[in-house]
Design a protein around this motif. Structure first.
Motif, PDB file in Angstrom:
ATOM      1  N   ILE A 157       9.529   1.046  -0.045  1.00 20.15           N
ATOM      2  CA  ILE A 157       7.755   1.122  -0.105  1.00 20.15           C
ATOM      3  C   ILE A 157       7.056  -0.423   0.856  1.00 20.15           C
ATOM      4  O   ILE A 157       7.707  -0.916  -0.146  1.00 20.15           O
ATOM      5  N   ASP A 158       5.923  -0.149   0.299  1.00 19.01           N
ATOM      6  CA  ASP A 158       5.883  -1.285   1.760  1.00 19.01           C
ATOM      7  C   ASP A 158       3.586  -0.837   0.767  1.00 19.01           C
ATOM      8  O   ASP A 158       2.662  -0.352   1.538  1.00 19.01           O
ATOM      9  N   LEU A 159       3.529  -1.910  -0.162  1.00 19.98           N
ATOM     10  CA  LEU A 159       2.027  -1.746  -0.964  1.00 19.98           C
ATOM     11  C   LEU A 159       1.519  -2.615   0.235  1.00 19.98           C
ATOM     12  O   LEU A 159      -0.275  -2.441  -0.699  1.00 19.98           O
ATOM     13  N   SER A 160       1.891  -3.607   1.125  1.00 22.07           N
ATOM     14  CA  SER A 160       0.583  -4.274   1.709  1.00 22.07           C
ATOM     15  C   SER A 160       0.185  -3.891   2.617  1.00 22.07           C
ATOM     16  O   SER A 160      -0.665  -4.852   3.062  1.00 22.07           O
ATOM     17  N   THR A 171      -3.316  -5.390   4.350  1.00 16.30           N
ATOM     18  CA  THR A 171      -2.709  -6.351   5.542  1.00 16.30           C
ATOM     19  C   THR A 171      -4.015  -5.600   7.067  1.00 16.30           C
ATOM     20  O   THR A 171      -4.279  -6.657   7.981  1.00 16.30           O
ATOM     21  N   VAL A 172      -4.687  -4.727   6.543  1.00 18.05           N
ATOM     22  CA  VAL A 172      -5.386  -4.321   7.328  1.00 18.05           C
ATOM     23  C   VAL A 172      -6.496  -5.279   8.004  1.00 18.05           C
ATOM     24  O   VAL A 172      -7.230  -5.496   8.555  1.00 18.05           O
ATOM     25  N   THR A 211       5.829  -6.408  -2.301  1.00 18.30           N
ATOM     26  CA  THR A 211       4.854  -6.145  -1.658  1.00 18.30           C
ATOM     27  C   THR A 211       3.878  -5.715  -2.392  1.00 18.30           C
ATOM     28  O   THR A 211       2.337  -5.753  -1.910  1.00 18.30           O
ATOM     29  N   LEU A 212       4.107  -5.480  -3.552  1.00 13.60           N
ATOM     30  CA  LEU A 212       3.001  -5.448  -4.725  1.00 13.60           C
ATOM     31  C   LEU A 212       2.544  -6.982  -4.902  1.00 13.60           C
ATOM     32  O   LEU A 212       1.167  -7.430  -4.465  1.00 13.60           O
ATOM     33  N   ALA A 213       3.100  -8.234  -4.760  1.00 11.19           N
ATOM     34  CA  ALA A 213       2.842  -9.396  -5.115  1.00 11.19           C
ATOM     35  C   ALA A 213       2.110 -10.025  -3.381  1.00 11.19           C
ATOM     36  O   ALA A 213       1.115 -10.653  -3.547  1.00 11.19           O
ATOM     37  N   THR A 214       3.087  -9.150  -2.140  1.00 13.75           N
ATOM     38  CA  THR A 214       2.202  -9.730  -0.750  1.00 13.75           C
ATOM     39  C   THR A 214       0.565  -8.930  -0.830  1.00 13.75           C
ATOM     40  O   THR A 214      -0.290  -9.398  -0.337  1.00 13.75           O
ATOM     41  N   LEU A 215       1.153  -7.554  -1.931  1.00 12.54           N
ATOM     42  CA  LEU A 215      -0.800  -6.499  -1.474  1.00 12.54           C
ATOM     43  C   LEU A 215      -2.097  -8.043  -2.369  1.00 12.54           C
ATOM     44  O   LEU A 215      -2.879  -7.666  -1.835  1.00 12.54           O
ATOM     45  N   ALA A 269       2.390  -1.371  12.143  1.00 12.86           N
ATOM     46  CA  ALA A 269       1.517  -0.747  12.155  1.00 12.86           C
ATOM     47  C   ALA A 269       0.370  -0.721  11.730  1.00 12.86           C
ATOM     48  O   ALA A 269      -0.931  -0.739  11.495  1.00 12.86           O
ATOM     49  N   ALA A 270       0.456  -1.999  10.708  1.00 12.83           N
ATOM     50  CA  ALA A 270      -0.722  -1.947   9.833  1.00 12.83           C
ATOM     51  C   ALA A 270      -1.825  -3.059  10.433  1.00 12.83           C
ATOM     52  O   ALA A 270      -2.429  -3.019   9.698  1.00 12.83           O
ATOM     53  N   GLY A 271      -0.923  -3.973  11.234  1.00 17.69           N
ATOM     54  CA  GLY A 271      -1.350  -4.649  12.045  1.00 17.69           C
ATOM     55  C   GLY A 271      -2.685  -3.558  13.640  1.00 17.69           C
ATOM     56  O   GLY A 271      -3.496  -4.040  13.350  1.00 17.69           O
ATOM     57  N   VAL A 272      -2.231  -1.971  13.405  1.00 17.15           N
ATOM     58  CA  VAL A 272      -2.663  -1.838  14.871  1.00 17.15           C
ATOM     59  C   VAL A 272      -3.401  -1.015  13.806  1.00 17.15           C
ATOM     60  O   VAL A 272      -5.285  -0.715  14.562  1.00 17.15           O
ATOM     61  N   GLY A 273      -3.682  -0.343  12.625  1.00 14.31           N
ATOM     62  CA  GLY A 273      -4.493   0.034  12.068  1.00 14.31           C
ATOM     63  C   GLY A 273      -5.914  -1.325  11.231  1.00 14.31           C
ATOM     64  O   GLY A 273      -6.881  -0.538  11.645  1.00 14.31           O
TER      65      GLY A 273
END
Length: 345
Positions: free
Chosen positions: A84-87, A91-92, A143-147, A239-243
């Motif tokens: 799972i990627d919560l970040s 990142t957007v 990913t919770l931490a990086t969020l 993908a988040a960068g594209v977003g």
């Protein structure tokens, strides 16, 4: 009176065949469920509000759903591997802020796009490397931490305010259109095709499903599981960068609050599309179906002047139904396997 005894049915008799046919029909319905639900939803909304099928409104649906769809494609890769990627939402925001700062300093369109996409890749690489080589028990923790970290960096770098200004090409990608069709939907189509090729036409795709199905078995089969997992998070970050690129172009700015709760939308889209948190299952087409289901629900509620908090409730209910459908599907798949064994026996 002479008793008439019943003729016992053979193990492969009509009773088993009928039951097997019903199970197969039920399984097909559940697998096709996400697409059928989306079609039914579109029909209902179109009948209740004629505005829905106007070109202007359809363009709005495509534009508003593009970021969710892009994030869902990246999230799909992660969820297939039981992760799972919560970040992605944070990142957007960070990618847009970095792009705006680069544009202020350089005015270069190429550098802005590279900075936006590079920020996403960098965050994804950190997620993957820390999770895999840091031996963290579950990517949820990383990913919770990086969020939190990435969202905090976004607010710090922008002083908590909107940084206006994006190159014309970024504005066109995020907010431009051909007649009523937004350019962002072509970005979604391109990314979807790339994901489809990766997942179904390349060896890496087979590795992906193998790792999601049974990581230990994949490792024993000499599949580079660590490399696959790191790559998955890098691609999710991309993908988040594209977003972030689409969002920055749409608002012509870098916003530290952009992408708020977008990670939940991306996860919901993938789960509504029939992927399983247990891993090893999911497809590009169904992830897009899930994303557009969310988009249509929101658009329909907006057209009916329903308050925004009801939208959150509605999407939550749909996610719960999707999870229960996955549980039911797995149970039916088990029964189908038993029925097949009985037929062959």
């Amino acid at each position: 009176m002479v008793a008439v005894s019943e003729t016992p049915k053979a193990p492969g008799g009509s009773g088993v065949l009928d039951r097997y046919g019903l199970l197969q029909a039920g399984l097909w319905s559940l697998r096709a469920g996400p697409a059928l639900i989306l079609v039914l939803l579109i029909l209902i909304v179109a009948l209740t509000t004629p505005v829905f099928l106007t070109t202007r409104n359809l363009g709005n649906v495509f534009s508003q759903t593009s970021v969710i769809a892009v994030l869902a494609l990246g999230q799909l890769l992660v969820i297939v591997t039981r992760g799972i990627d919560l970040s992605v939402g944070a990142t957007v925001a960070l990618s847009g802020v970095v792009g705006a700062l680069v544009y202020e300093d350089t005015g270069s369109s190429v550098l802005v796009i590279a900075a936006i996409l590079g920020t996403g890749v960098a965050v994804g690489a950190v997620n993957g490397l820390v999770f895999v080589y840091g031996r963290v028990p579950h990517p949820f923790i990383v990913t919770l931490a990086t969020l939190s970290i990435v969202r905090g960096i976004s607010l710090w770098a922008s002083d908590g305010t909107l940084i206006s200004g994006m190159p014309p090409i970024v504005q066109t990608i995020g907010g431009g259109s051909i007649n009523w069709i937004p350019y962002s939907i072509f970005v979604v189509i391109g990314l979807a095709l790339a994901c489809f090729v990766l997942m179904t036409r390349m060896v890496w795709g087979r590795w992906l499903y193998a790792v999601g199905g049974n990581e230990e078995a994949a490792r024993r089969a000499s599949i580079p599981t660590r490399r696959v997992l790191v790559t998955v998070y890098v691609l999710s970050g991309l993908a988040a960068g594209v977003g972030g690129l689409i969002t920055a172009g749409l608002i012509d700015a870098g916003s530290p609050t952009a992408g708020d709760l977008a990670e939940l939308d991306s996860i919901a889209a993938v789960i509504i599309g029939g992927a399983a948190f247990a891993g090893g299952r999911g497809s590009v087409a169904n992830a897009l179906v899930g994303a557009f289901t969310i988009g249509v629900i929101r658009n329909a509620l907006n057209l009916h002047n329903v308050d925004a908090f009801y939208q959150l409730m509605a999407i939550g209910v749909v996610v719960l139904l999707a999870v229960e459908a996955d549980v039911l599907r797995r149970a039916i798949e088990g029964r189908v396997q038993i029925a097949q064994a009985v037929r062959q026996g």
